[in-house]
Enzyme design. Structure first.
Site: not given
Lengths: 267, 267
Positions: A44, A115, A148
């Site tokens: 990321e 995200k 993540c």
């Protein structure tokens, strides 16, 4: 069914040094044995670093995906090596700022995910993602991107699995200790592969607590075996051959099919 | 918020010996330090054993929950010790046969759940469960029953968590190695406690392969800490105080609420 050679690069970005961070990725691949590599996952925000102190700072470093520096260099890399790459970038789209993993192939940018489950202070600087989870066929395998903290929501990996994913590509900047084990559960419960590419190092940009990233990038099989796991403090490149057929077989036992057995009616 | 003392008994049932299996449970509790115990979890099919060779055999050993031998003895035990007990039984209900965990309190039978996700050869002898997952308030805590192979479906623990469960009570007869770690993920992703009560020993009743059960009964916290884990081969009783408030706090970080942050729209 196809065997595909997949790998991760566990990096240690220098905050704000896009050029240097890209150089280091390319240099590391150059001095590693990458023969046959077909799919590479990077962490990321690998090109910018993680701990932005303000939206303004993020806006300066974030890039438009059409013309951005990281996308251009990764596209060149993917073309040169005939490779697919999943990598996490800071994305600028008009006035919005996203924490976005992208899929880049030999012909350039293929897909982006933004995200949606923002972690802690990310909520103050990034916009929440607005793109549904997607599965992309890259030829030998169907891949899906999650990023993540998405690991904590079983619904993410499940949604991708129900859309037919073979390999979860999971760029990360993990600071909590639980994800590497939890991703084994994600693989078991969906019978899919997962490649988590995490970073190492500590960032302390004076805006809060110092963050130390846990490394432990890994490749896990549909049976929950950890094929490869990197160390906690060192950069690493690793790759493995995986057989996509293992992710298409959803039988836990001769009588148990993970999806067909699911009893939605009792939930 | 209430602190409650919870425990598990990891047993080694003798197949078909209902009376002996109940005796051994009561004897073991009698010689253990159980002071203050309020909630006890026993394994799946703890009074009958696991490996039925036919429906006929199962029908002989299964019991009607209103009048059954195990329910009567567990009810007496619960009354005597002012205790709640979750235990897995072979249930006969008319012509149907279920693999059922029950909740028994000082006043007798409170609730039943019937295993919906049957594992392997269970499909040949048990009827699939037909009762929705339920959360029951036992005073100090809200408990929910799931059983053994349910662990592989994140939807089970999630459904119970969304119904407000504090403690997942999880009678098991585990033979695969993955569940103890996966239950940590279930606790983390829902911020709940889990008590898995498994059995030990090997059964080989000539109907197929010998089955060896992995033990490792455990109590896990909402933060994924394993408070207690039993060994693989020995019977065990263990208990711990847990603070129910820890399961009511759904914040992962000051800015992340596990349920409110969930992005159903992208799944």
């Amino acid at each position: 069914m196809a065997v595909i050679k997949v790998g991760f690069l566990q990096t240690k970005p220098v905050f704000g040094d896009l050029c240097g961070n890209l150089d280091r990725v390319i240099k590391r691949l150059g001095r590693s044995d990458t023969a046959g590599l077909e799919l590479l996952v990077l962490p990321e925000l690998f090109s910018t670093g993680y701990q932005f102190t303000s939206k303004k700072e993020l806006r300066t470093l974030a890039e438009d995906l059409k013309s951005g520096y990281s996308v251009q260099r990764l596209s060149a890399l993917a073309k040169e090596r005939n490779l697919h790459i999943v990598a996490g970038l800071a994305e600028r789209c008009g006035k919005k700022l996203y924490n976005s993993p992208v899929l880049i192939g030999p012909k350039g940018l293929i897909s982006v995910y933004r995200k949606a489950h923002l972690f802690w202070n990310e909520k103050s600087i990034f916009n929440p993602g607005d793109i549904p989870l997607e599965v992309v066929n890259i030829g030998k395998a169907r891949i899906g991107m999650m990023i993540c903290y998405d690991w904590i929501y079983p619904e993410v990996a499940r949604a991708l699995a129900l859309k037919g994913v073979d390999i979860l590509c999971h760029p990360s900047n993990l600071v909590l200790p639980n994800c590497p084990q939890a991703m084994i559960t994600r693989c078991l419960e969906n019978r899919v592969f997962a490649i988590t590419a995490n970073r190492v190092g500590t960032e302390d940009r004076g805006a809060g607590d110092a963050l130390t990233f846990i490394g432990k990038s890994q490749i896990v099989t549909p049976r929950g075996e950890v094929l490869l796991r990197a160390a906690s403090r060192r950069t690493a490149f690793a790759m493995a051959n995986i057989n996509v057929a293992d992710a298409r077989d959803k039988k836990i036992t001769p009588k148990n099919h993970i999806f067909r057995d699911m009893r939605q009616d009792i939930f």
